[in-house]
Design an enzyme around this catalytic site. Sequence first.
Site, short mmCIF file in Angstrom:
data_model
loop_
_atom_site.label_atom_id
_atom_site.label_comp_id
_atom_site.label_asym_id
_atom_site.label_seq_id
_atom_site.Cartn_x
_atom_site.Cartn_y
_atom_site.Cartn_z
CE1 TYR A 105 -4.38 -7.37 0.63
CE2 TYR A 105 -3.67 -7.41 -1.67
CZ TYR A 105 -3.96 -6.90 -0.47
OH TYR A 105 -4.02 -5.37 -0.26
CG ASP A 172 0.66 -1.93 0.12
OD1 ASP A 172 0.47 -0.83 0.44
OD2 ASP A 172 0.67 -2.14 -1.21
CG HIS A 232 0.44 4.17 1.43
ND1 HIS A 232 1.32 2.97 1.86
CD2 HIS A 232 -0.37 3.68 0.62
CE1 HIS A 232 1.18 2.05 1.23
NE2 HIS A 232 -0.12 2.27 0.30
NE ARG A 243 -4.53 8.71 -8.78
CZ ARG A 243 -3.92 7.76 -7.76
NH1 ARG A 243 -4.61 7.22 -6.70
NH2 ARG A 243 -2.64 7.40 -7.77
#
Length: 343
Positions: A105, A172, A232, A243
């Site tokens: 997206y 999100d 978040h 990571r």
Amino acid sequence: MELDDYKNKYAHGTSNGSRKDRKRKYRESDDEEYEHSDDSAELREQEARRVSSSIQQRSVFTPEECARIEEKIDEVVANGEAGLYREHTVDRAPLRNKYFFGEGYTYGAQLEKRGPGQERLYRKGEVDDIPGWVHELVIKPLVSNGVIPEGFVNSAVINDYQPGGCIVSHVDPLHIFARPIVSVSFFSDSALCFGCRFQFKPIRVSEPCFVLPVRRGSVTVLSGYAADEITHCIRPQDIKERRAVIILRKTRPDAPRLDSDSPLNSSLKERPTPLKAKRSHRKADPDAAHRPRVLEMDKEENRRPSLSRQHRHSLSSENYWRREQDYDEHRESSARKVKMSRH
């Protein structure tokens, strides 16, 4: 909660449970801190409990399974650097690369009309399919452990962070993705922070209301309050070693999608050949985590950490987000301009 329930919930601007309308005070300079009082401390504790109660976390993958998956992630990175993927599969940013599979997206500076709520799925076929190893090594074990139902996932994103990398506070996109949001961590331990506010030039992050440790091989499931009502982020100081995280989601059937006439930012239409990202397994310099470069597209994802009811009576409210953009533009115009090249 079923998909239609989520749709109705946000169409009418309501949320589960009762929330008191409130404003939270953020640090605006090095000398200004959160206002501390018994009431504000209690509110923060209440919010932390709401976040914690809507998160599930399990340790599913053994070190041996992690190592095998991490080899596959390295292969994805190599394929991206070799130019073997479709144009919109790879999204590069300083110290963080995204790899979209199944569905991708647009967000931030990728659209002429920017801001939260403007995100759009790419046209079908513009990102690569979810690799077979993701189905076999990641999704299938989650299904067998009862974390997600079979057939739930149609979007897999790999975020590959280098030391000092970050992703700013965001939710999100509610109009793009159903809940829950499932993520699996690899290579090293880190933390997911809730309710932070980012400031830039230099980059600073306010105190989180809740910090969730995320271990290598752990699975984190966000739903309810933690997924929808509070932002978040990944702070730069929490990425001390490389990571990677694999984010597994399901797109909504009615999620808006780019069509052939949708305007992409003209600066991205003729994108130069992407530069190869520098890979490193070394630990970061102690101060390096506080000096990451941040793209304008990432700044666009920065939102208010806690979305109170009076501010989010309609998540698609154009006027609300326009006020946010005007505020950001005012701050940007008064700050020193820094040119960034997007790879």
